[in-house]
Enzyme design. Structure first.
Site, PDB file in Angstrom:
ATOM      1  N   ASP A  55       0.838  -1.210   0.000  1.00 21.76           N
ATOM      2  CA  ASP A  55       0.000   0.000   0.000  1.00 21.76           C
ATOM      3  C   ASP A  55       0.872   1.258   0.000  1.00 21.76           C
ATOM      4  O   ASP A  55       0.357   2.377  -0.030  1.00 21.76           O
ATOM      5  CB  ASP A  55      -1.036  -0.018   1.134  1.00 21.76           C
ATOM      6  CG  ASP A  55      -0.427  -0.121   2.510  1.00 21.76           C
ATOM      7  OD1 ASP A  55       0.812  -0.073   2.627  1.00 21.76           O
ATOM      8  OD2 ASP A  55      -1.197  -0.250   3.486  1.00 21.76           O
ATOM      9  N   SER A  56       2.203   1.061  -0.020  1.00 21.74           N
ATOM     10  CA  SER A  56       3.112   2.194  -0.268  1.00 21.74           C
ATOM     11  C   SER A  56       2.829   2.788  -1.652  1.00 21.74           C
ATOM     12  O   SER A  56       3.328   3.873  -1.965  1.00 21.74           O
ATOM     13  CB  SER A  56       4.575   1.743  -0.169  1.00 21.74           C
ATOM     14  OG  SER A  56       4.801   0.611  -0.985  1.00 21.74           O
ATOM     15  N   ASP A  94      -1.081  -6.387  -0.432  1.00 25.56           N
ATOM     16  CA  ASP A  94      -1.252  -5.709   0.863  1.00 25.56           C
ATOM     17  C   ASP A  94      -2.727  -5.377   1.073  1.00 25.56           C
ATOM     18  O   ASP A  94      -3.320  -4.654   0.256  1.00 25.56           O
ATOM     19  CB  ASP A  94      -0.455  -4.397   0.804  1.00 25.56           C
ATOM     20  CG  ASP A  94       0.279  -4.096   2.083  1.00 25.56           C
ATOM     21  OD1 ASP A  94       0.113  -4.838   3.062  1.00 25.56           O
ATOM     22  OD2 ASP A  94       1.030  -3.107   2.086  1.00 25.56           O
ATOM     23  N   LYS A 124      -0.946  -9.594   2.868  1.00 27.59           N
ATOM     24  CA  LYS A 124      -0.245  -9.069   4.043  1.00 27.59           C
ATOM     25  C   LYS A 124      -1.200  -8.174   4.807  1.00 27.59           C
ATOM     26  O   LYS A 124      -1.997  -7.453   4.195  1.00 27.59           O
ATOM     27  CB  LYS A 124       0.998  -8.278   3.622  1.00 27.59           C
ATOM     28  CG  LYS A 124       1.730  -7.636   4.807  1.00 27.59           C
ATOM     29  CD  LYS A 124       3.111  -7.126   4.441  1.00 27.59           C
ATOM     30  CE  LYS A 124       3.134  -5.736   3.868  1.00 27.59           C
ATOM     31  NZ  LYS A 124       2.547  -4.697   4.729  1.00 27.59           N
ATOM     32  N   GLU A 126      -1.458  -5.716   8.678  1.00 26.95           N
ATOM     33  CA  GLU A 126      -0.661  -5.097   9.741  1.00 26.95           C
ATOM     34  C   GLU A 126      -1.260  -5.382  11.113  1.00 26.95           C
ATOM     35  O   GLU A 126      -2.482  -5.426  11.274  1.00 26.95           O
ATOM     36  CB  GLU A 126      -0.605  -3.579   9.523  1.00 26.95           C
ATOM     37  CG  GLU A 126       0.102  -3.192   8.226  1.00 26.95           C
ATOM     38  CD  GLU A 126       0.259  -1.682   8.049  1.00 26.95           C
ATOM     39  OE1 GLU A 126      -0.123  -0.908   8.964  1.00 26.95           O
ATOM     40  OE2 GLU A 126       0.764  -1.282   6.979  1.00 26.95           O
ATOM     41  N   GLU A 193       9.187  -3.784  10.604  1.00 25.56           N
ATOM     42  CA  GLU A 193       9.596  -2.483  10.059  1.00 25.56           C
ATOM     43  C   GLU A 193      10.130  -1.541  11.128  1.00 25.56           C
ATOM     44  O   GLU A 193       9.494  -1.326  12.165  1.00 25.56           O
ATOM     45  CB  GLU A 193       8.387  -1.853   9.336  1.00 25.56           C
ATOM     46  CG  GLU A 193       8.720  -0.494   8.727  1.00 25.56           C
ATOM     47  CD  GLU A 193       7.716  -0.029   7.670  1.00 25.56           C
ATOM     48  OE1 GLU A 193       6.807  -0.789   7.298  1.00 25.56           O
ATOM     49  OE2 GLU A 193       7.854   1.136   7.230  1.00 25.56           O
TER      50      GLU A 193
HETATM   51  O1  KIV Z   1       3.468  -1.082   1.585  1.00 28.62           O
HETATM   52  C1  KIV Z   1       4.646  -1.473   1.556  1.00 28.62           C
HETATM   53  O2  KIV Z   1       5.382  -1.246   0.587  1.00 28.62           O
HETATM   54  C2  KIV Z   1       5.131  -2.221   2.701  1.00 28.62           C
HETATM   55  C3  KIV Z   1       6.592  -2.473   2.755  1.00 28.62           C
HETATM   56  C4  KIV Z   1       7.284  -1.223   3.120  1.00 28.62           C
HETATM   57  C5  KIV Z   1       6.949  -3.575   3.666  1.00 28.62           C
HETATM   58  O3  KIV Z   1       4.394  -2.564   3.556  1.00 28.62           O
END
Ligand code: KIV
Length: 275
Positions: A55-56, A94, A124, A126, A193
């Site tokens: 989600d970056s 994510d 993924k 959190e 992280e």
């Molecule tokens: O969203 C993302 O790119 C991440 C990584 C920084 C691990 O969660």
């Protein structure tokens, strides 16, 4: 003559089981982010083991300040572009903020969409204790889950800053306990992280699943970076844990300026570029 770069290990398709095996064999896991077909193909060809559709993307491709606003539809779209490009890498999608926290049913639907429509092989999410029941339910339904502890950017408004986590002993104990909880709930790996290197080592020792660090020091089982950061494409901010392997932002800028100058001077196209 330029020194030959080491070739990616001759493993075939990376699966969640392969990642576990890599930890057992002390083979470090290499992970990066991708949001589109072009970059995903480059990562896959270069032997990157895990490609995360993170989600970056909010910061890198959408120009936002946090990851909070990413939607399910956007994630599904980007996952599908990436997944079709990856033949060897394990592709992880994510789960966006609030796509899994409201209820387990919601989480199942969201994760299911990432697998069925986004074609990823794992999701993924959190957090620690509050998400363990959800992780167990997803795993029970056949959906591989990667956890994410330490600095969890979806909670930025609660944290108030992107500073390192796990500095005080109470939070360190909580992170270790959460890592064990994720393992027990069936997560196949976790991202850790921005925590002290000593805590990274402790977490990696505390669990048998791979711990993939980003700013978690060298003693974890693998490393992930945001691709745009390590290629020098994103420079709004630069965390200390980012090593720049290229300065593509600068290279692109000079290519664009050269093209502009050539067009303005009538130097492009030349005879060989014309019909
Ligand atoms: O969203 C993302 O790119 C991440 C990584 C920084 C691990 O969660």
């Amino acid at each position: 003559m330029a020194a030959a770069r080491p070739q990616p290990p001759p493993r075939t398709k990376i699966t969640t089981a392969a990642l576990r095996e890599m930890k057992q064999q002390r083979e470090r896991i290499v992970a990066l982010t991708a949001y589109d077909h072009l970059f995903a193909g480059l990562l896959d060809q270069a032997g990157i083991d895990v490609v995360l559709v993170g989600d970056s993307m909010a910061m890198v491709v959408q120009g936002r300040d946090t990851t909070v606003s990413v939607t399910m539809d956007q994630t599904v779209y980007h996952c599908e572009l990436v997944a079709r490009a990856c033949k060897r890498a394990l592709v992880v999608g994510d789960l966006p903020f609030l796509s899994y926290q409201v209820s387990t049913e919601d989480a199942l639907r969201s994760a299911g969409r990432l697998l069925k429509e986004g074609l990823v092989e794992a999701v993924k999410l959190e957090g620690g204790a509050p998400v363990l029941a959800t992780v167990a339910r997803l795993v029970e339904a056949g959906i591989p889950v990667m956890g994410h502890l330490g600095l969890t950017p979806q909670s930025i408004h609660q944290f108030g800053s992107y500073k390192a986590r796990g500095i005080d002993p109470a939070e360190q104990r909580r992170i270790v306990a959460d890592a064990k909880g994720l393992e027990q709930a069936g997560a196949f790996a976790l991202v850790l992280e921005k925590v002290p290197a000593a805590l990274g080592r402790k977490v990696a020792k505390a669990v048998t699943i791979p711990v993939i660090g980003i700013g978690a020091g060298p003693h974890v089982d693998g490393q992930i970076l945001v691709t745009a950061d390590m290629l020098g494409l994103f420079s709004k901010f630069r965390p200390r844990f980012v090593r720049r392997y290229a300065e593509l932002g600068k290279a692109i800028d000079s290519a664009l300026r050269a093209f502009g100058a050539d067009v303005r001077q009538g130097a492009f196209p030349g005879p060989d570029e014309s019909y």
